[in-house]
Design an enzyme around this catalytic site. Structure first.
Site, short mmCIF file in Angstrom:
data_model
loop_
_atom_site.label_atom_id
_atom_site.label_comp_id
_atom_site.label_asym_id
_atom_site.label_seq_id
_atom_site.Cartn_x
_atom_site.Cartn_y
_atom_site.Cartn_z
N TYR A 274 -26.40 -41.27 42.71
CA TYR A 274 -25.12 -41.85 43.15
C TYR A 274 -25.24 -43.22 43.80
CZ TYR A 274 -26.73 -39.49 47.45
OH TYR A 274 -27.47 -39.06 48.52
N ARG B 103 -28.19 -44.82 55.59
CA ARG B 103 -29.15 -43.74 55.37
C ARG B 103 -30.08 -44.16 54.23
NH1 ARG B 103 -26.51 -39.20 52.48
NH2 ARG B 103 -27.71 -39.97 50.72
N HIS C 70 -29.87 -37.41 51.58
CA HIS C 70 -29.13 -36.62 52.58
C HIS C 70 -30.08 -35.61 53.23
CE1 HIS C 70 -26.37 -33.83 54.43
NE2 HIS C 70 -26.76 -32.88 53.62
#
Lengths: 455, 347
Positions: A330, A317, A321
């Site tokens: 992160y 990805r 998100h």
């Protein structure tokens, strides 16, 4: 499975033993062949328990190789020969190959447009598909029209393959409609937000197909995070027990919001399925050809009574998100660059160019088409108006329902108390996705806020 | 009705057998009807409600599923997508919670989420309630979780005739229906008309006046309808005329029937086994108060199970509203001497 120990690799399309057939490394059947440490370990457990009554030896999971992956095109665009999977894509014509390229470019372009629309306040939220185009186009284009897709909320590429129109993509994310399309028009269910819930729906649909004596296939799309959900595990139990014609298509994009895949699975995700009695494949999810080959193998198994197959498409990805997420909090430094080097579109373009199938003129035409589709999406999105107030009561039930009827009647009378009727009152009382807080707070009867009426 | 004047299509059946007959009829009438559940095939269900159905209709239509309630409901959703009418059995009330997400987030919402394109004609059969001395998790009354969920219909049956008719109505409904079966009444027998056409029966959402009366309206559903009827009979001895209404449908509620009764009696008692907090009785009490406040002579009274986890079975006699506690509730509604008299006088 242990009663039927076979020396061949049960799921292998060429029927060879796993250890004698290195090309088949993407396959994982777990229990079926002689090389299975599971079978041996279980035997040891039984012996130990009867003879020694001492500490049972643990099954050594780490002895099973798990990182192999089917790949037909390398990240730099070189074609890798694979006698097992090559035949499944051998029939693709240059036009069809160019079509896969076009699909991926269009999907990436419209995805970028939708992200922009969210940044401009036209959409409430958008979950970008950026980076997963090959996994979705390769599998989506392998399906027949009468196959049925049960997806999560990120499968914009699959939806495009199913024939979902650009204008049907944004209403849900703008908050003006509960759904964008009629599932039966494109044979794709309403996208699922509850993680993994749709896998059970796919299995149930496949059981229905089985009862009907049909040869359609249900395919469930979900992510690495979903594999921890009970529903996904129950879905695999049901699919295996009933040998349902279903494909579990897991896009392992490495991240479940901020949680790395290692938090969901200590081994490759594809390795989990054989424990349920479902053969699995691990495929390079950024390689559109490999994904298509793998999906065709699984479809063929399902259509011919072979039951479920699990595909782990290893991808990444590249975006957040959703537009509400901040991956810089992160994502390890350098990881995005590492995956950018494995970009699904760049590698396929390099392969097609090298093969003389893609030239600058075609690429330019595709870019132009992608812009046009993106504009279609934007124009349709901006033209969307807030739904009429009373539609909030529509379709709660299929049949008349006194609870809903009473509330609708009451709210109709309430709206009628305002001079300007329903529209203004609805604007004044309901905060739309694009209306400001001030509009929402406008007192009943006051002039409606401009933002509210314009949207 | 005696056997002599009974029509040929009437049989005396237990409540469990009446459900079985309704399921058989539905399986026979519509080949899209499929049954899913644990132990419902070979065994015929732990209460034998599905006895013989797999033998008659085959293992593809009467499906023994793996032991996974979310799996049962989730696959039912997929079958409904495919055009089937699944009937799911949850083996016991207390086992429904693993299926909660599939019921409230999927089954209940999909018609709305697809703007009416996809129907969820799913029936969820749930044996419920206590009074059978069962182990924990086998005596619960979880109906309020579902009456609170928009998109679901919730019914509870109390007698063999309704059990037969309403299971057929539930299966024929294009909306999802939670169908609660009073397990302690499974063996109660009554004559059941088996050939009734669904179009001739009362709508599934209607309440039914079981015992007509003038002084107090007493609402009950499922297992407590019999108890309420017994209470009404006992009250007659005291000269009190109690009207007993079997609610039958908990969502939606047939307020027309309830209001018509309360406007005459001015007094309302609601009895159920579930605890009172956030329960069906509280919702009805509030709604009746909103709708016919000026007709009420006394605040509505709830007689319910306590707001405790379902107790060990040797305590259930205290927990479950029995005849005496219901009569005490009737006394309260009438302002007669009752368990709260001194307390109220003290205020």
């Amino acid at each position: 499975m242990l009663n039927g120990i076979r020396n061949d690799c049960a799921g292998c399309p060429v029927g060879l033993s796993w250890k004698h057939h290195p090309q088949c490394r993407g396959w994982s059947t777990g229990s079926a062949h002689e090389a299975s440490p599971f079978a041996v370990a279980t035997e040891k457990v039984a012996q130990t328990m009867t003879i020694h009554q001492s500490l049972p030896p643990l099954i050594d999971a780490s002895s099973v190789p798990s990182d192999a992956m089917v790949q037909l095109i390398t990240p730099t665009g070189a074609r890798r020969q694979n006698p097992v999977f090559d035949p499944w894509v051998a029939s693709l014509t240059p036009d069809e190959l160019r079509g896969l390229y076009e699909d991926m470019v269009v999907v990436r372009r419209t995805d970028a447009e939708a992200t922009a629309l969210q940044r401009q306040g036209e959409l409430g939220l958008w979950p970008p598909v950026l980076g997963q185009e090959a996994a979705q186009i390769g599998s989506g284009r392998a399906l027949r029209h009468d196959d049925f897709v049960f997806s999560s909320y990120r499968e914009h590429g699959v939806a495009y393959c199913r024939g979902v129109k650009p204008a049907q993509v944004t209403p849900v994310w703008r908050g003006v409609a509960a759904s964008g399309w009629n599932p039966y028009d494109v044979n794709m269910a309403a996208p699922q937000v509850i993680i993994g819930a749709q896998t059970l729906h796919a299995v149930g649909y496949a059981m229905g197909v089985q009862n009907d004596g049909d040869d359609a296939v249900a395919i469930a799309y979900f992510g690495d995070g979903a594999t921890s959900e009970g529903d996904v595990n129950e879905a695999m139990v049901f699919a295996a027990s009933f040998q349902a014609p279903v494909i579990f298509f897991c896009q392992n994009n490495q991240w479940a919001i901020s949680e790395p895949v290692g938090l969901q699975a200590q081994r490759s995700i594809a390795d989990r399925a054989p424990g349920f009695g479902i053969p699995s494949l691990r495929v390079d999810g950024n390689d559109v050809l490999a994904v298509m080959a793998a999906t065709r193998v699984a479809l063929d198994r399902a259509r011919t009574g072979g039951g479920p197959t699990f595909i782990e498409a290893v991808t990444y990805r590249m975006g957040p998100h959703t537009t509400a997420d901040d991956p810089t909090r992160y994502r390890p430094q350098g990881e995005l660059e590492e995956w950018r080097a494995k970009d699904p579109i760049a590698r396929f373009a390099a392969f097609l160019t090298e093969a003389g199938i893609l030239d600058d003129a075609f690429a330019a035409a595709v870019a132009e088409k992608a812009d046009a589709v993106a504009m279609e999406l934007r124009t349709a999105c901006i033209a969307l108006r807030d739904p009429a107030a009373l539609t909030v009561f529509d379709n709660v039930y299929a049949e008349p329902n006194s609870t809903i009827d009473r509330e609708r009647d009451q709210y109709t009378r309430y709206l009628a108390m305002f001079d300007d009727g329903e529209t203004d009152a609805a604007t004044a009382t309901a905060a739309s996705g694009t209306a400001s807080g001030a509009a929402a707070a406008t007192a009943p009867g006051a002039a409606p806020a401009t933002e509210g009426t314009d949207r | 009705m005696t056997m002599l004047d009974a029509p040929v299509d009437t049989q005396t059946l237990t409540l469990a057998n009446a459900i079985n007959a309704g399921l058989r009829r539905a399986l026979h009438d519509d080949d899209k009807v499929v049954l899913l559940g644990e132990d419902i095939g070979t065994l015929g269900g732990v209460y034998r409600v599905t006895d013989g159905l797999q033998r008659e209709f085959g293992a593809r239509r009467v499906v023994d599923t793996p032991l996974a309630e979310a799996g049962i409901l989730g696959t039912a959703v997929g079958l409904a997508y495919r055009g089937y009418r699944p009937v799911c059995e949850i083996q016991f009330d207390g086992f429904i919670y693993p299926a909660f997400d599939q019921i409230v987030a999927q089954v209940a919402k999909l018609h709305y989420r697809t703007q009416g394109a996809v129907r969820m004609p799913i029936t969820i059969r749930v044996p419920f309630g206590g009074g059978i001395g069962a182990a924990e998790h086998h005596s619960e009354s979880p109906e309020a979780y579902f009456t609170h969920t928009s998109g679901l219909r919730v019914v509870a049956v109390s007698n063999p005739q309704d059990a037969y008719t309403m299971i057929r109505q539930a299966i024929a409904s294009d909306d999802p229906v939670l169908y609660f079966e009073p397990k302690r009444r499974y063996h109660q027998k009554a004559p059941v008309e088996l050939d009734g056409s669904l179009s001739l029966t009362e709508p599934m959402g209607s309440a039914r006046v079981v015992v007509p009366g003038d002084d107090v309206t007493l609402l009950a559903y499922g297992p407590l309808v019999q108890t309420a009827t017994d209470a009404a009979r006992a009250a007659t001895a005291d000269g009190i005329s109690v009207e007993v209404i079997d609610l039958r449908s908990l969502a939606p509620v047939d307020y027309a029937t309830i209001e018509a009764s309360v406007r005459r009696t001015g007094r309302l008692v609601i009895a159920h086994e579930a605890g009172s907090q956030g329960g069906v009785g509280g919702e009805i009490a509030a709604s009746v108060t909103e709708r016919c406040f000026s007709y009420l002579e006394h605040a509505p009274v709830r007689v319910t199970g306590f707001d405790v986890p379902y107790p060990p079975s040797r305590l259930e006699v205290h927990h479950l509203p029995g005849l005496d506690r219901i009569l005490d509730g009737v006394d309260r509604a009438l302002g007669r001497s009752n368990s709260l008299s001194e307390l109220e006088a003290g205020w």
